[in-house]
Design a protein around this motif. Structure first.
Motif, mmCIF file in Angstrom:
data_model
loop_
_atom_site.group_PDB
_atom_site.id
_atom_site.type_symbol
_atom_site.label_atom_id
_atom_site.label_comp_id
_atom_site.label_asym_id
_atom_site.label_seq_id
_atom_site.Cartn_x
_atom_site.Cartn_y
_atom_site.Cartn_z
ATOM 1 N N TRP A 211 48.980 -92.857 45.575
ATOM 2 C CA TRP A 211 49.177 -93.382 46.931
ATOM 3 C C TRP A 211 50.201 -92.546 47.714
ATOM 4 C CZ3 TRP A 211 50.103 -95.992 42.385
ATOM 5 C CH2 TRP A 211 51.451 -96.100 41.989
ATOM 6 N N GLU A 242 45.976 -100.676 48.821
ATOM 7 C CA GLU A 242 46.670 -101.019 50.060
ATOM 8 C C GLU A 242 47.080 -99.773 50.837
ATOM 9 O OE1 GLU A 242 46.680 -103.994 51.281
ATOM 10 O OE2 GLU A 242 45.595 -104.571 49.479
ATOM 11 N N ALA A 243 47.435 -98.702 50.126
ATOM 12 C CA ALA A 243 47.804 -97.455 50.802
ATOM 13 C C ALA A 243 46.605 -96.850 51.522
ATOM 14 C CB ALA A 243 48.381 -96.461 49.792
ATOM 15 N N ARG A 245 44.060 -98.493 52.754
ATOM 16 C CA ARG A 245 43.787 -99.322 53.932
ATOM 17 C C ARG A 245 44.823 -99.091 55.026
ATOM 18 N NH1 ARG A 245 42.989 -103.616 49.610
ATOM 19 N NH2 ARG A 245 40.731 -103.642 49.251
ATOM 20 N N GLU A 246 46.077 -98.984 54.632
ATOM 21 C CA GLU A 246 47.143 -98.799 55.612
ATOM 22 C C GLU A 246 47.024 -97.456 56.318
ATOM 23 O OE1 GLU A 246 52.052 -98.740 55.783
ATOM 24 O OE2 GLU A 246 51.014 -99.338 53.946
ATOM 25 N N GLY A 248 44.398 -95.919 57.262
ATOM 26 C CA GLY A 248 43.437 -96.059 58.336
ATOM 27 C C GLY A 248 42.396 -94.968 58.432
ATOM 28 N N THR A 307 48.688 -111.834 50.721
ATOM 29 C CA THR A 307 49.853 -110.952 50.594
ATOM 30 C C THR A 307 51.162 -111.699 50.346
ATOM 31 O OG1 THR A 307 50.170 -110.959 53.002
ATOM 32 C CG2 THR A 307 48.794 -109.206 52.060
#
Length: 351
Positions: A211, A242-243, A245-246, A248, A307
């Motif tokens: 990540w 999550e990385a 998705r964050e 983008g 979360t």
């Protein structure tokens, strides 16, 4: 692809009638120790694959612990290991066999995971692939084979000693150092920063913190390129997902693991093996969006909080969240039905 008679310097696999396998490199004048005597390499060199060789008797003293012979005093079966006459079929090892038997400095990826990386990562001949983490070379050898001489593999390995192990294993397998392999030593971000932008079709990350490498990975991968990450724990899995998705700029990751179980089939006695290869790691597959475009995401339900840690909430907040999520909710009608069924089952015990 090697064909024809077996030659000195090649790796071969000896398999007996019990499916016991020994992988060794043929050397003129060399021998391979087995539990039933020794195999003379000169008897193998020049033979075709599928030939059968027979072990010869070894000196009995070679089967005894030379430094501490007293440890073998009560082990009479040790002497029988010197007796020859045991048959072995000789084959060139498959790539999966070679990977599992080769010397290793770091833990290797299992063939079941490597096969999924090649398939799900859509890694094919002629592609330009970037790999992070050579380890002992298991994944590197498979990637080199997949892209072939018409493609190119660039591998970044942090530790120089691991890079040497991977390079040696690949050299032995291919019969020479692959010319289409660029093996670099250093940390991923520093080395990748010197690579051309959008120059790689595929990226394979096998490291502790993938990540933290997404920025450079996105810079060097072509739009639409496939990123495959291999992690072993659920905490790594969560952080990587999550990385992605964050950031983008990566599509929603596909996540899976593969379990492997052998079967035995002898006549009508067909059953699964008692042992299996269970969890080894998770594979995460994502694709790079074009610059300036955001990845499309599925909208989460407003009441579905995935979360917030429940232990960080106050008693009032916990009660409110449980009520919103309806985690404990059950209608009175359904509750009465459950109780009637349980009462009937309890009464049946007395009968």
């Amino acid at each position: 692809m090697r064909r024809g008679p077996l030659m000195a310097g090649e790796k071969v696999q000896f398999t007996d009638r019990r499916s016991n396998k020994i992988t060794d490199q043929l050397v003129s004048g060399g021998v391979t120790q087995t539990s039933h005597g020794i195999i003379l390499h000169d008897d193998v060199i020049g033979q075709l694959e599928g030939s059968v060789v027979v072990t010869v008797s070894a000196k009995r003293e070679t089967q005894i612990n030379q430094d501490h012979p007293e440890r073998d005093a009560n082990k009479p079966w040790k002497g029988t290991r010197a007796i020859g006459g045991w048959q072995f079929a000789v084959m060139r090892p498959r790539l999966a066999d070679y990977v599992l038997s080769m010397p290793r400095g770091a833990q290797i990826m299992y063939p079941k995971d490597i096969a999924q990386v090649i398939q799900l990562g859509d890694i094919r001949s002629g592609m330009n692939v970037l790999e992070s983490g050579a380890g002992s070379g298991a994944m590197s050898i498979n990637l080199l084979d997949a892209v072939s001489e018409s493609g190119r593999l660039t591998t970044i390995e942090m530790r120089s000693e691991f890079a040497r192990v991977a390079e040696a294993n690949a050299t032995v397998y291919f019969g020479g150092r692959p010319a289409w392999w660029d093996l670099k030593t250093g940390d991923f971000d520093s080395v990748a920063a010197a690579l051309p932008e959008h120059s790689f079709d595929r990226i394979m990350l096998d490291m502790l913190d993938p990540w933290n490498r997404l920025e450079q990975a996105y810079r060097v991968i072509a739009p639409g390129g496939v990123l495959v990450a291999y992690v072993t724990t659920t905490t790594q899995l969560s952080r990587m997902a999550e990385a992605l998705r964050e950031a983008g700029c990566w599509t929603e990751p596909d996540i899976q693991e593969t379990l492997e179980r052998d079967w035995k089939a002898q006549g009508l006695a067909i059953r699964p093996d008692h042992q299996m290869i269970g969890h080894t790691g998770f594979l995460m597959v994502s694709r790079a969006m074009a610059p300036g475009f955001q990845a499309l995401r599925k909208r989460d339900r407003a009441t579905k909080d995935t979360t917030t840690d429940i232990d960080s909430l106050s008693a009032e907040e916990r009660a409110e969240q449980l009520e919103d999520l309806e985690l404990r909710d059950i209608s009175d009608r359904k509750l009465r039905k459950v109780l009637r069924d349980l009462d009937a089952q309890v009464e049946a015990i007395g009968d």
